[in-house]
Design an enzyme around this catalytic site. Structure first.
Site, PDB file in Angstrom:
ATOM      1  N   CYS A 177     108.365 102.418 -30.434  1.00  0.00           N
ATOM      2  CA  CYS A 177     109.086 101.206 -30.049  1.00  0.00           C
ATOM      3  C   CYS A 177     108.847 100.041 -30.991  1.00  0.00           C
ATOM      4  O   CYS A 177     109.398  98.964 -30.807  1.00  0.00           O
ATOM      5  CB  CYS A 177     108.728 100.842 -28.619  1.00  0.00           C
ATOM      6  SG  CYS A 177     109.026 102.231 -27.525  1.00  0.00           S
ATOM      7  N   HIS A 318     108.035  91.407 -26.736  1.00  0.00           N
ATOM      8  CA  HIS A 318     108.236  92.840 -26.519  1.00  0.00           C
ATOM      9  C   HIS A 318     108.658  93.017 -25.056  1.00  0.00           C
ATOM     10  O   HIS A 318     109.604  93.723 -24.765  1.00  0.00           O
ATOM     11  CB  HIS A 318     106.951  93.596 -26.849  1.00  0.00           C
ATOM     12  CG  HIS A 318     107.089  95.078 -26.735  1.00  0.00           C
ATOM     13  ND1 HIS A 318     108.029  95.784 -27.443  1.00  0.00           N
ATOM     14  CD2 HIS A 318     106.430  95.992 -25.975  1.00  0.00           C
ATOM     15  CE1 HIS A 318     107.927  97.067 -27.138  1.00  0.00           C
ATOM     16  NE2 HIS A 318     106.976  97.224 -26.246  1.00  0.00           N
ATOM     17  N   GLU A 329     100.755  90.828 -23.119  1.00  0.00           N
ATOM     18  CA  GLU A 329     101.408  90.133 -24.227  1.00  0.00           C
ATOM     19  C   GLU A 329     101.407  88.624 -23.970  1.00  0.00           C
ATOM     20  O   GLU A 329     101.118  87.827 -24.871  1.00  0.00           O
ATOM     21  CB  GLU A 329     102.844  90.642 -24.410  1.00  0.00           C
ATOM     22  CG  GLU A 329     103.568  89.982 -25.582  1.00  0.00           C
ATOM     23  CD  GLU A 329     105.024  90.443 -25.716  1.00  0.00           C
ATOM     24  OE1 GLU A 329     105.558  91.028 -24.745  1.00  0.00           O
ATOM     25  OE2 GLU A 329     105.615  90.211 -26.786  1.00  0.00           O
ATOM     26  N   LYS A 350     115.133  92.252 -23.264  1.00  0.00           N
ATOM     27  CA  LYS A 350     115.204  93.582 -22.646  1.00  0.00           C
ATOM     28  C   LYS A 350     115.663  93.478 -21.199  1.00  0.00           C
ATOM     29  O   LYS A 350     116.116  94.462 -20.604  1.00  0.00           O
ATOM     30  CB  LYS A 350     113.842  94.277 -22.713  1.00  0.00           C
ATOM     31  CG  LYS A 350     113.451  94.711 -24.122  1.00  0.00           C
ATOM     32  CD  LYS A 350     112.174  95.532 -24.129  1.00  0.00           C
ATOM     33  CE  LYS A 350     111.809  96.010 -25.525  1.00  0.00           C
ATOM     34  NZ  LYS A 350     111.206  94.958 -26.363  1.00  0.00           N
ATOM     35  N   HIS A 355     115.318  98.679 -22.855  1.00  0.00           N
ATOM     36  CA  HIS A 355     114.427  98.893 -23.988  1.00  0.00           C
ATOM     37  C   HIS A 355     115.062  99.906 -24.927  1.00  0.00           C
ATOM     38  O   HIS A 355     115.169 101.090 -24.607  1.00  0.00           O
ATOM     39  CB  HIS A 355     113.077  99.395 -23.459  1.00  0.00           C
ATOM     40  CG  HIS A 355     112.010  99.482 -24.495  1.00  0.00           C
ATOM     41  ND1 HIS A 355     112.229  99.182 -25.828  1.00  0.00           N
ATOM     42  CD2 HIS A 355     110.696  99.831 -24.404  1.00  0.00           C
ATOM     43  CE1 HIS A 355     111.110  99.355 -26.498  1.00  0.00           C
ATOM     44  NE2 HIS A 355     110.161  99.743 -25.664  1.00  0.00           N
ATOM     45  N   PHE A 414     104.115 103.139 -28.530  1.00  0.00           N
ATOM     46  CA  PHE A 414     103.188 104.211 -28.179  1.00  0.00           C
ATOM     47  C   PHE A 414     102.366 104.567 -29.422  1.00  0.00           C
ATOM     48  O   PHE A 414     102.868 104.534 -30.546  1.00  0.00           O
ATOM     49  CB  PHE A 414     103.952 105.462 -27.709  1.00  0.00           C
ATOM     50  CG  PHE A 414     104.402 105.422 -26.264  1.00  0.00           C
ATOM     51  CD1 PHE A 414     104.205 104.305 -25.467  1.00  0.00           C
ATOM     52  CD2 PHE A 414     105.018 106.534 -25.698  1.00  0.00           C
ATOM     53  CE1 PHE A 414     104.616 104.291 -24.128  1.00  0.00           C
ATOM     54  CE2 PHE A 414     105.439 106.534 -24.365  1.00  0.00           C
ATOM     55  CZ  PHE A 414     105.234 105.414 -23.587  1.00  0.00           C
TER      56      PHE A 414
END
Lengths: 427, 78
Positions: A177, A318, A329, A350, A355, A414
């Site tokens: 991502c 994010h 975050e 998002k 996403h 990830f």
């Protein structure tokens, strides 16, 4: 590696293209995004009865004129079967970006100075799935000769280079991502270091399929509690959030060396002034429990930009709408910004498109650039009741007009990979 | 036109996305119909599937025109 005495060159954005759940075309998507529209809907294109998550953001079907996708307008029918959907979406966004930039190298030197770096988090997952079924049925010899080139991630860059004749660096980022930000940042560095004068850079993803959804469901990453109210499913920082919503699409920008762009009179959207990266070294899917990776990624980006946190007016987070990640975050941004957090706007787009995995950073980078251009922070939809308070304005539900000169965009993936990119208003 | 020829031409039109009129018996897949080497591999697989014949690689390499395909299939189909 680097010519002695040579200084890094400045890099600007001269073209942009988007295909995402809010449609095709940068201006249309931006208008819908800042208007508070959502592109999340119930999945109709395949059977979701066995899946706990039943909503996603898919690129709408339609015509280029009305902002939808009709592949025949973009790719000859006989070539469509040679590429997975993620490549098709990459081409759509790349064609818009290159046309928007007006860059058409007339000679071999210009073509060789123009490269492509379009990445993907997963690549041709559906293509692999379909080929695997042929093999499982005992028909291994019946696999299409186009199977491998259709599934390979760097073939997005390959196809785009072939279409336009761009013969410079041909590369591809693959960092889950964080792919989109890594692609933009790495491509900008290639220009800064002199490997290319122009780079077509971005990310593409098409994992809204039964196998893609099943995989992320299995890792317990997706929202499952809003199947009956799809537009409410992606709700970053809201106390009711329960996972991310899958989206598909592509974002592509044309990056260009500043003097190269000026010389040809190109329209300049913004300058790429900073780029930072870090690794969590913590867990394969969970973020580090202190938000340390995000913190160091942003700090590195601001350091390379040569700006203080207080000089940044907008962060595109994010912010995936997962219970753990969003607040980590937020905490990292609060720590880095300190007292300046009060003047900062941070939103998660998002909330409107889901996403887009490997495409997320590129699409959100474009949103950050448009936030600078128009002085508008796009909203965080569905932020009804934050799970915790913050001095940072998270632009709940409606867009805000604010003076924005510098914007930072985050993407984390990830594997514990983090990337941040910083844009400033056109010089 | 034989049944084989008709079917072959239909497959070529579908796979290569070319105008039917261009698919003459003398047409070369690569030189006249815009195919590349992977397209021809796929075409041969489509012929195998449609006609129930097996076309080994060394024979496939010699099938470069519509006429070649028709002749091979007529000579080998059961």
């Amino acid at each position: 590696m680097f010519a002695k005495g040579a200084a890094p060159r400045r890099v600007v954005v001269t073209g942009m293209g988007i295909a995402c759940p809010l449609g095709l075309g940068v201006e249309r998507v931006w208008q819908r995004l800042t208007g508070g529209e959502s592109g999340i809907a119930a999945i109709q294109s395949f059977d979701v009865s066995e899946l706990p998550a039943k909503v996603a953001g898919q690129v709408p079907v339609g015509t280029r004129e009305n902002g939808g996708l009709d592949l025949a307008e973009w790719i000859p029918v006989k070539d469509q079967k040679k590429m997975d959907r993620f490549i098709q979406l990459a081409i759509v966004a790349a064609v818009e970006a290159v046309e928007d930039s007006g860059w058409k190298p007339e000679d071999e030197e210009g073509r060789c100075a123009t490269g492509v770096m379009i990445g993907s988090g997963i690549g041709g997952l559906q293509t692999i799935y379909e080929a695997a079924q042929v093999v499982a049925a005992g028909r291994a010899k019946r696999i299409s000769p186009f199977f491998i080139p259709s599934a390979l991630i760097n073939l997005a860059s390959g196809h785009v280079s072939i279409r336009f004749g761009f013969k410079g660096p041909n590369h591809s980022a693959v960092t889950a991502c964080a792919t989109g930000v890594h692609a933009l940042g790495d491509a900008a560095r290639l220009i800064a270091l002199g490997d290319a004068d122009v780079m077509v850079a971005g990310g593409a993803e098409a994992a809204v399929s039964e196998i893609g959804m099943a995989g992320f469901c299995a890792s317990r990453a997706l929202s499952t509690g809003y199947n009956d109210t799809p537009t409410a499913a992606s709700r970053p920082w809201d106390e009711g959030r329960d996972g991310f919503v899958m989206g598909e699409g592509a974002g592509v920008v044309v990056l260009e060396e500043l003097e190269h762009a000026r010389k040809r009179g190109a329209k300049i959207y913004a300058e790429v002034i900073g780029y930072g990266m870090s690794g969590d070294a913590h867990h394969i899917t969970a973020p580090s429990d202190t938000g340390d990776g995000a913190f160091r990624s942003m700090r590195a980006a601001l350091h390379s930009a040569g700006v203080e946190p207080g000089e940044v007016q907008y962060v595109n987070a994010h912010g995936t709408s997962t219970p753990l990640g969003d607040d980590l975050e937020l905490g990292a941004v609060e720590r880095l910004w300190g007292d300046d957090a009060r003047t900062l706007a941070m939103s998660s787009t998002k909330s409107a498109i889901g996403h887009l995995l490997g495409a997320a950073g590129a699409v959100e980078g474009i949103f950050s650039i448009l936030a600078i251009r128009d002085g508008v922070a796009p909203p965080t939809l569905n932020l009804e009741k934050p799970s915790r308070e913050s001095a940072i304005d998270r632009v709940a539900k409606t867009a805000q007009e604010r003076p924005i000169k510098v914007a930072l965009s985050n993407s984390f993936g990830f594997g514990g990979t983090n990337a941040s990119i910083v844009f400033r208003a056109a010089p | 036109m034989s049944e084989t020829a008709e079917k072959v031409k239909k497959i070529v039109v579908e796979h290569l996305g070319v105008d039917e009129a261009k698919v003459t018996e003398d047409a070369s897949f690569i030189d006249d119909l815009g195919a590349d080497s992977l397209d021809t591999v796929e075409l041969v697989m489509a012929f195998e599937e449609a006609f129930g014949v097996e076309i080994p690689d060394d024979a496939a390499e010699k099938i470069t025109t519509v006429k070649d395909a028709i002749a091979y299939i007529d000579g080998h189909k059961s």
